[in-house]
Design an enzyme around this catalytic site. Sequence first.
Site, PDB file in Angstrom:
ATOM      1  N   ASN A  79       0.820  -1.219   0.000  1.00  0.00           N
ATOM      2  CA  ASN A  79       0.000   0.000   0.000  1.00  0.00           C
ATOM      3  C   ASN A  79       0.855   1.271   0.000  1.00  0.00           C
ATOM      4  OD1 ASN A  79      -1.467  -2.110   2.180  1.00  0.00           O
ATOM      5  ND2 ASN A  79      -2.639  -1.522   0.362  1.00  0.00           N
ATOM      6  N   ILE A  86       1.182   6.836   0.244  1.00  0.00           N
ATOM      7  CA  ILE A  86       0.501   5.847   1.061  1.00  0.00           C
ATOM      8  C   ILE A  86      -0.954   5.729   0.644  1.00  0.00           C
ATOM      9  CG2 ILE A  86      -0.110   5.219   3.430  1.00  0.00           C
ATOM     10  CD1 ILE A  86       2.129   7.347   4.217  1.00  0.00           C
ATOM     11  N   CYS A  87      -1.416   4.507   0.470  1.00  0.00           N
ATOM     12  CA  CYS A  87      -2.825   4.299   0.149  1.00  0.00           C
ATOM     13  C   CYS A  87      -3.560   3.984   1.445  1.00  0.00           C
ATOM     14  CB  CYS A  87      -2.966   3.138  -0.834  1.00  0.00           C
ATOM     15  SG  CYS A  87      -4.659   2.816  -1.289  1.00  0.00           S
ATOM     16  N   LEU A  88      -4.232   4.970   1.981  1.00  0.00           N
ATOM     17  CA  LEU A  88      -4.891   4.793   3.264  1.00  0.00           C
ATOM     18  C   LEU A  88      -6.149   5.663   3.246  1.00  0.00           C
ATOM     19  CD1 LEU A  88      -4.597   3.483   6.068  1.00  0.00           C
ATOM     20  CD2 LEU A  88      -3.327   5.489   6.798  1.00  0.00           C
TER      21      LEU A  88
END
Lengths: 151, 328
Positions: A79, A86-88
Amino acid sequence: MAALPRRIIKETQRLMQEPVPGISAVPSETNARYFHVIVTGPEDSPFEGGLFKLELFLPEDYPMSAPKVRFITKIYHPNIDRLGRICLDILKDKWSPALQIRTVLLSIQALLSAPNPDDPLANDVAELWKVNESEAIRNAKEWTRRYAMDN
Amino acid sequence: MSAVVDERVSDEIEALEAILMDDVVIKRVGDVPDIIETVVHPSTGDDTDQQFVCVTLEVKLTPEYPDTSPDVVLRNPRGLDDALLATIHSQIRNKLNDCLGQPVVFELIELIRENLTERNLPSGQCVICLFGFTAGDVFIKTQCYHHFHSHCLATHLISGLRNYQEEYEILPNWQQMNVSPYQQSCPVCRTIVTCDVESLRKAPPPQESITAAPFCVTDELKVTIADLQHKMSALLAQQRAKGGVVSTGYTGPPPLTITTPADNQNNVVATNGPPAAKPEPAAPRQNGNASNSNSSPGSPNGKSGYRGPYRGFNRRGKPGRRGRGNAR
């Protein structure tokens, strides 16, 4: 620069006075909205023992929109892409003003403990994480050792 | 395990259900009552608008209850700070010890209700501005029992709608049709709320945001900050030496964009620098603009695929928004 909102001041103060274990964040000398961050790799994760440097920026209308955060230390994680982005969800559509710098960083630390290859940002990493998890974890450990450890 | 329920327990459950009716939930395992759950509010007659705090009481019965103490948990406290919760918890422990051998749930409810009635004002902070609630503040209680200064909640709801509209605008037509309409949500628990933004926004900002003493950095804090900054740049230098830094050699657009005009000026200067020899974030004095210095807007590496995940980040930076009506 316009006067710093009190909320940012309060958060900064608290970050300094009651730091979160495993996380340090300090404003830059030149820009009080830009933070240097170190997150330690969580125990029992492939990132254990690593010290990961991040940068965090509070945009103009913070806390109405999310801080911008990025890894500076290289990290092997499905992620997090090669630019450290950041994939959040809480950094995007799930942002809420009830979240703070400290909770965001804690969430990022939790993401290290719980990679989610089904919602990838780094496709090759996610692919390997799905088809051969043990090799992916080996890679993550190796990157941690090589890039994020003290020695 | 026998399915025979102690008479004291079945009597208590019967009484609870008769008195609290829908306000109590009894979870059973088979026929045996297992968990008793109820939301406790302060006594305000029947005026629910005047109830600013509440908490969910969960009592898990042990097989030997009431001859042994049940496990008591307080969940979803609303408007209660940690100190008050700790007080209630310790009173509960005493009560459980005193009442060993007899049904205790009514006593617990009563004990909690007394505490709530006494402290029926939101304690703690408004999570949006991090200031407390003081006399003269205009605040609101959501349906989910979370408290905010009206002013703060209005700001949240207005930007929530604006963010939604901006996201909506950049979607292709065929996707716009499938988007669910904007809904106001509680910043704390994301429960859907319905608030009248127009009246909220008329409220004054929180008192403390005006009256609080100005912040000054103490010497002690200065040392802490300097230490940390030093530690960070040392770590960064070390990691860069090992090739462990993400942006080394990267000359694309800035992964984080700083949008104040001053920063943009620096940005222009920075892009004149050598394109590939970047690693700015290390230079301790320059760190404020570090993420910009490696930016070269319009550089060949600024591929469109790159923009996807970051779209939301620069929403604020847009020069002008086309006004649109309701996003259906």
